[in-house]
Design a protein around this motif. Sequence first.
Motif, PDB file in Angstrom:
ATOM      1  N   GLN A   1      15.886   2.731  68.723  1.00 43.60           N
ATOM      2  CA  GLN A   1      16.893   3.204  69.669  1.00 43.60           C
ATOM      3  C   GLN A   1      17.782   4.239  69.022  1.00 43.60           C
ATOM      4  O   GLN A   1      18.592   5.215  69.873  1.00 43.60           O
ATOM      5  N   VAL A   2      18.161   4.126  67.948  1.00 46.60           N
ATOM      6  CA  VAL A   2      19.045   5.245  67.071  1.00 46.60           C
ATOM      7  C   VAL A   2      18.031   5.844  65.846  1.00 46.60           C
ATOM      8  O   VAL A   2      17.516   4.916  65.038  1.00 46.60           O
ATOM      9  N   HIS A   3      17.790   7.008  65.678  1.00 47.49           N
ATOM     10  CA  HIS A   3      17.240   7.830  64.575  1.00 47.49           C
ATOM     11  C   HIS A   3      18.141   8.488  63.789  1.00 47.49           C
ATOM     12  O   HIS A   3      19.128   9.272  64.276  1.00 47.49           O
ATOM     13  N   CYS A   4      18.172   8.146  62.544  1.00 50.44           N
ATOM     14  CA  CYS A   4      19.015   8.920  61.516  1.00 50.44           C
ATOM     15  C   CYS A   4      18.347   9.915  60.681  1.00 50.44           C
ATOM     16  O   CYS A   4      17.336   9.550  60.152  1.00 50.44           O
ATOM     17  N   PHE A   5      18.829  11.128  61.047  1.00 49.18           N
ATOM     18  CA  PHE A   5      18.009  12.344  60.092  1.00 49.18           C
ATOM     19  C   PHE A   5      18.689  12.927  59.188  1.00 49.18           C
ATOM     20  O   PHE A   5      20.096  13.378  59.371  1.00 49.18           O
ATOM     21  N   VAL A   6      18.575  12.685  57.932  1.00 46.29           N
ATOM     22  CA  VAL A   6      19.557  13.263  56.640  1.00 46.29           C
ATOM     23  C   VAL A   6      18.939  14.692  56.321  1.00 46.29           C
ATOM     24  O   VAL A   6      17.734  14.908  56.105  1.00 46.29           O
TER      25      VAL A   6
END
Length: 219
Positions: free
Chosen positions: A170-175
């Motif tokens: 549901q949530v993607h974290c892109f660093v």
Amino acid sequence: MNILLVIAHPDDESMFFIPTIIKLTSAGHNLHILCISTGDADGKGSVRSEELYCACTVLKVPIQNVKIINHASLQDGFNRTWRHTLLATIIGEEAKSWDVDVLITFDNYGVSGHPNHCAVHRGIRLLLRDSMWANTLAWELVSTNIVRKYCGPVDIWCSMLHSLLHQKGQVHCFVNAHPTVSFNAMAQHKSQWVWFRKLFVLLSSYSYVNSLRELRRTP
């Protein structure tokens, strides 16, 4: 996969979406950028348009994948009201021409609360009500509170924790593994590259990490 990033002004891509752009282009996705205005609030629309193309070159987004809209009813400004129906029509036409699978844009607060950012979000929401787009995925950039917004790379940990608190997918974290790209891209916007924006790029968590949340459709 064809992905369309919809922004309101030239420099939005460099100020807010760098981690997402780097992630998608490095993964081999076909990224398109649709900018809804030329950013002509100060009479520099043509200059700012060229600056966006230069920034996209730094970001390895092909120029033919970038389109800037210059519509009389969609001019840059805090006091300008952008009609959601018009936005939905224009975004839909461009998404169809590029055979888009995924849409990405601001959330309902638009990071800074700028009404043009918020309007783009609402235009896409309206578009997604059409059954034609039932199979199109849409993601919104999560706005954070002011402390997280200006804590720089520290927010990477907060964003990762935030993504873990949601159901998987549901949530993607892109660093952003290459934060200097944020400076190099934003520096192409020479007309906007004043001291406080340099400070913004240095301190803003959006230079280092993006959290994308699935944009839920409303009836």
